[in-house]
Scaffold this active site. Structure first.
Site, PDB file in Angstrom:
ATOM      1  N   ASP A 125      -4.598  -3.705   8.048  1.00 36.06           N
ATOM      2  CA  ASP A 125      -4.518  -3.333   6.640  1.00 36.06           C
ATOM      3  C   ASP A 125      -4.002  -4.522   5.818  1.00 36.06           C
ATOM      4  O   ASP A 125      -4.516  -5.626   5.927  1.00 36.06           O
ATOM      5  CB  ASP A 125      -3.625  -2.087   6.523  1.00 36.06           C
ATOM      6  CG  ASP A 125      -3.525  -1.506   5.135  1.00 36.06           C
ATOM      7  OD1 ASP A 125      -4.484  -0.833   4.719  1.00 36.06           O
ATOM      8  OD2 ASP A 125      -2.500  -1.718   4.471  1.00 36.06           O
TER       9      ASP A 125
ATOM     10  N   ASP B 158     -13.384   4.833   8.902  1.00 34.50           N
ATOM     11  CA  ASP B 158     -12.276   4.458   8.024  1.00 34.50           C
ATOM     12  C   ASP B 158     -12.513   4.935   6.594  1.00 34.50           C
ATOM     13  O   ASP B 158     -13.521   4.586   5.980  1.00 34.50           O
ATOM     14  CB  ASP B 158     -12.122   2.927   8.046  1.00 34.50           C
ATOM     15  CG  ASP B 158     -10.788   2.451   7.530  1.00 34.50           C
ATOM     16  OD1 ASP B 158     -10.258   3.071   6.585  1.00 34.50           O
ATOM     17  OD2 ASP B 158     -10.273   1.449   8.045  1.00 34.50           O
TER      18      ASP B 158
ATOM     19  N   HIS C 223      -8.660   4.632   9.975  1.00 34.30           N
ATOM     20  CA  HIS C 223      -7.967   3.436   9.498  1.00 34.30           C
ATOM     21  C   HIS C 223      -6.779   3.055  10.384  1.00 34.30           C
ATOM     22  O   HIS C 223      -6.262   1.947  10.262  1.00 34.30           O
ATOM     23  CB  HIS C 223      -7.492   3.655   8.050  1.00 34.30           C
ATOM     24  CG  HIS C 223      -6.938   2.412   7.418  1.00 34.30           C
ATOM     25  ND1 HIS C 223      -7.695   1.273   7.221  1.00 34.30           N
ATOM     26  CD2 HIS C 223      -5.683   2.115   6.952  1.00 34.30           C
ATOM     27  CE1 HIS C 223      -6.951   0.338   6.654  1.00 34.30           C
ATOM     28  NE2 HIS C 223      -5.735   0.821   6.491  1.00 34.30           N
TER      29      HIS C 223
END
Length: 365
Positions: free
Chosen positions: A190, A316, A344
């Protein structure tokens, strides 16, 4: 197993009182029960081992860009095909043994490093890597998971973070203290992708490889906000989930943002086990806003000298596959891996498959 009692012969006891006979009989019964339990445990262990050996595994990951054809395995019956994991379309990810995961043609001594440093994404902390840490250590890797400033167990106020350098200081401090000549593999998830990119520019000689997992992989002069803005829309789940915090007053820019707890599962954990979603819901913290706005200065000489790999997460909802493709096309890494069935947060939804890919990448010479 049912005739275990028939095989055990009790010694004849001398005459005693009725109470003594009862105690002696009770002791014999307990011994027989204990022996039966031990026999059952051994049989159960044998059956479990046989079940593991007979278990079949379906493909759930694949290798794409740019060398899409992998080397064939050496023919060992215990070695899985390249880029496969435990089970497709499953929310669980049963344990694979290290000998099934590793490329056994490569010796640890041949590697530049097996020291892996895990860097969490925005709002997460080192806690999110708990499955990956255990699996990597069991495979013989040296592992460190970093809590960035204001994250995890850090006591720093997230709303007081004013720069990316301040946010990533625990990571840069860690790299700075590495012994001379020692290298690590950086893994960023991320917003952690921007963080490891910053570290790559600062310490290129201390980083063997960089792995981006559903991560912000920026080009020179880009900010993470620039990337996120590419998907902005009225129906964008990430935009709907953000709750901005204005610690310096509503007339000034936000200092951080939270993610709406009611949308958390759909956004980050749509394929993850409920127990991990529960852990995240009580552990996640605010994301500092200033580092998200900061544009990175990345050079070919430093950042560009580190080998990069990208792991795509195909289910995701936070960084959709289309956005991941945009980043990859704009800034192509050495190889791209596609992780099927992963949301994710693949360290929760597909920990075994993620582990296999990290070990594979660590063993690419």
């Amino acid at each position: 197993m049912g005739n275990i009692c028939a095989r055990l012969k009790a010694k004849p006891a001398p005459p005693h009182s009725t109470a003594a006979k009862k105690r002696s009989s009770s002791r014999r019964e307990r011994k027989l029960d204990d022996a039966a339990i031990r026999e059952q445990a051994i049989a159960a262990a044998i059956l479990f081992k046989q079940h593991q050996q007979q278990q079949n595994f379906d493909r759930s990951t694949s290798l794409r860009y740019p060398n899409g054809v992998s080397k064939k395995s050496s023919g060992s019956s215990n070695t899985l095909p390249r880029s496969s994991s435990s089970r497709a379309r499953s929310l669980t990810d049963p344990l694979l043994q290290p000998h099934q995961l590793l490329n056994q043609d490569v010796k640890v001594d041949d590697l530049e490093t097996n020291h892996i440093v895990l860097v969490h994404g925005g709002g997460f902390g080192a806690w999110c890597w708990y499955k990956s840490i255990a699996l990597l250590e069991e495979s013989g890797c040296k592992v460190a998971a970093i809590d960035l400033t204001g994250s995890g167990v850090s006591s720093f106020d997230t709303n007081s973070i004013t720069s990316l350098s301040q946010y990533v200081k625990p990571l840069t401090d860690f790299l700075e203290k590495l012994p001379e000549g020692e290298k690590v593999i950086l893994v960023g998830h991320d917003f952690g992708g921007a963080c490891i990119s910053y570290a790559m520019e600062m310490f290129p000689l201390k980083i063997s490889k960089a792995v981006f997992i559903a991560a912000a992989m920026l080009t020179n002069g880009q900010s993470t906000l620039d990337i996120i803005s590419q998907q902005a829309g009225s129906d964008d789940l990430m935009q709907q989930s953000q709750i901005f915090i204005y610690a310096n007053g509503n007339d000034l820019p936000p200092t951080s943002f939270d993610l709406n707890k009611s949308l958390l599962k759909d956004l980050l954990f749509n394929q993850s086990p409920s127990k991990d979603v529960a852990l995240a819901s009580v552990s996640m913290r605010s994301v500092p806003f200033a580092p998200v706005l900061e544009k990175l200065s990345l050079s070919d000489l430093k950042y560009g000298s580190v080998r990069r790999f990208y792991i795509q997460t195909l289910e995701d909802n936070a960084i959709p596959i289309s956005l991941q493709e945009n980043m990859i096309n704009a800034n192509p890494p050495e190889k791209v891996f596609r992780l099927k069935g992963a949301d994710h947060s693949p360290f929760f939804s597909k920990p075994q498959a993620l582990h296999k890919l990290l070990v594979e990448i660590s063993r690419i010479l």
